[in-house]
Scaffold this motif. Structure first.
Motif, PDB file in Angstrom:
ATOM      1  N   SER A  16       0.831  -1.201   0.000  1.00 15.21           N
ATOM      2  CA  SER A  16       0.000   0.000   0.000  1.00 15.21           C
ATOM      3  C   SER A  16       0.861   1.245   0.000  1.00 15.21           C
ATOM      4  O   SER A  16       1.860   1.316   0.719  1.00 15.21           O
ATOM      5  N   PHE A  24      -4.588   8.123   1.049  1.00 14.77           N
ATOM      6  CA  PHE A  24      -4.469   6.844   0.360  1.00 14.77           C
ATOM      7  C   PHE A  24      -4.161   7.090  -1.110  1.00 14.77           C
ATOM      8  O   PHE A  24      -4.781   7.930  -1.752  1.00 14.77           O
ATOM      9  N   SER A  27      -3.271   0.446  -3.433  1.00 13.12           N
ATOM     10  CA  SER A  27      -2.970  -0.824  -2.761  1.00 13.12           C
ATOM     11  C   SER A  27      -3.151  -1.969  -3.735  1.00 13.12           C
ATOM     12  O   SER A  27      -3.984  -1.885  -4.642  1.00 13.12           O
ATOM     13  N   ILE A 144      -3.923  -5.912   3.090  1.00 21.05           N
ATOM     14  CA  ILE A 144      -4.065  -4.515   2.672  1.00 21.05           C
ATOM     15  C   ILE A 144      -4.148  -3.600   3.896  1.00 21.05           C
ATOM     16  O   ILE A 144      -3.438  -2.590   3.977  1.00 21.05           O
ATOM     17  N   LEU A 148      -1.314  -0.791   4.932  1.00 21.55           N
ATOM     18  CA  LEU A 148      -1.658   0.629   5.093  1.00 21.55           C
ATOM     19  C   LEU A 148      -1.178   1.162   6.446  1.00 21.55           C
ATOM     20  O   LEU A 148      -0.603   2.255   6.531  1.00 21.55           O
TER      21      LEU A 148
END
Length: 159
Positions: A16, A24, A27, A144, A148
């Motif tokens: 990610s 963000f 990912s 994921i 992150l």
């Protein structure tokens, strides 16, 4: 804007990318291919393409070890080496963090994978955290969500 790549290195892991303001970016689940012997193996090409596309300023790997007599240790180490080798080709700034460290600095110790995914979703609003619903429940892609949160932990180390 500087970018951080978080890596959960297992077969069910993920990669990610976020920026230094916790936005963000992207990912992917850990890319896997079937080897000649029928076993799953980490596929290096999509990893190379992903890292090259986003050009992170820092890559943070989850540093994990094995337990005595744990099966699959060699296979995990091989996969970790594949991801690390690709990362080293494309980024000069790589660090490692044990789960206790990246989770501890974010008050995540003791939480379940599902709870960590909920925290990651609250922070990043990344739909990639959740897979297709199964039996009416949203499936969690913990590779994921972990990657992150590993990237989020890494922001503090940008120079």
């Amino acid at each position: 804007m500087r970018k951080i790549l978080g890596v959960d290195p297992g077969l069910k892991g993920g990669l990610s990318v976020i920026d230094e303001r916790f936005n963000f970016i992207a990912s992917i689940p850990m890319p896997v291919k079937t080897a000649a012997d029928g076993s799953d193996r980490i596929d290096s090409r999509p990893i190379y393409d992903f890292i090259k596309e986003y050009q992170p300023d820092l890559i943070v790997f989850e540093q994990v070890g094995s337990r005595p007599r744990q099966k699959g240790v060699f296979k995990f180490g091989e996969g970790f080496g594949i991801v690390l080798g690709v990362a080293e080709l494309l980024c000069d700034n790589i660090m490692f963090s044990r789960p206790q460290e990246w989770q501890g600095h974010q008050s995540l110790i003791g939480l379940s994978k599902k709870q960590i995914a909920e925290v990651a979703f609250a922070v990043f609003k990344a739909e990639a955290i959740y897979g297709k619903p199964r039996a009416g429940k949203r499936a969690v892609r913990d590779g994921i969500s972990d990657s992150l949160m590993i990237a989020k932990f890494g922001v503090r180390f940008l120079e």
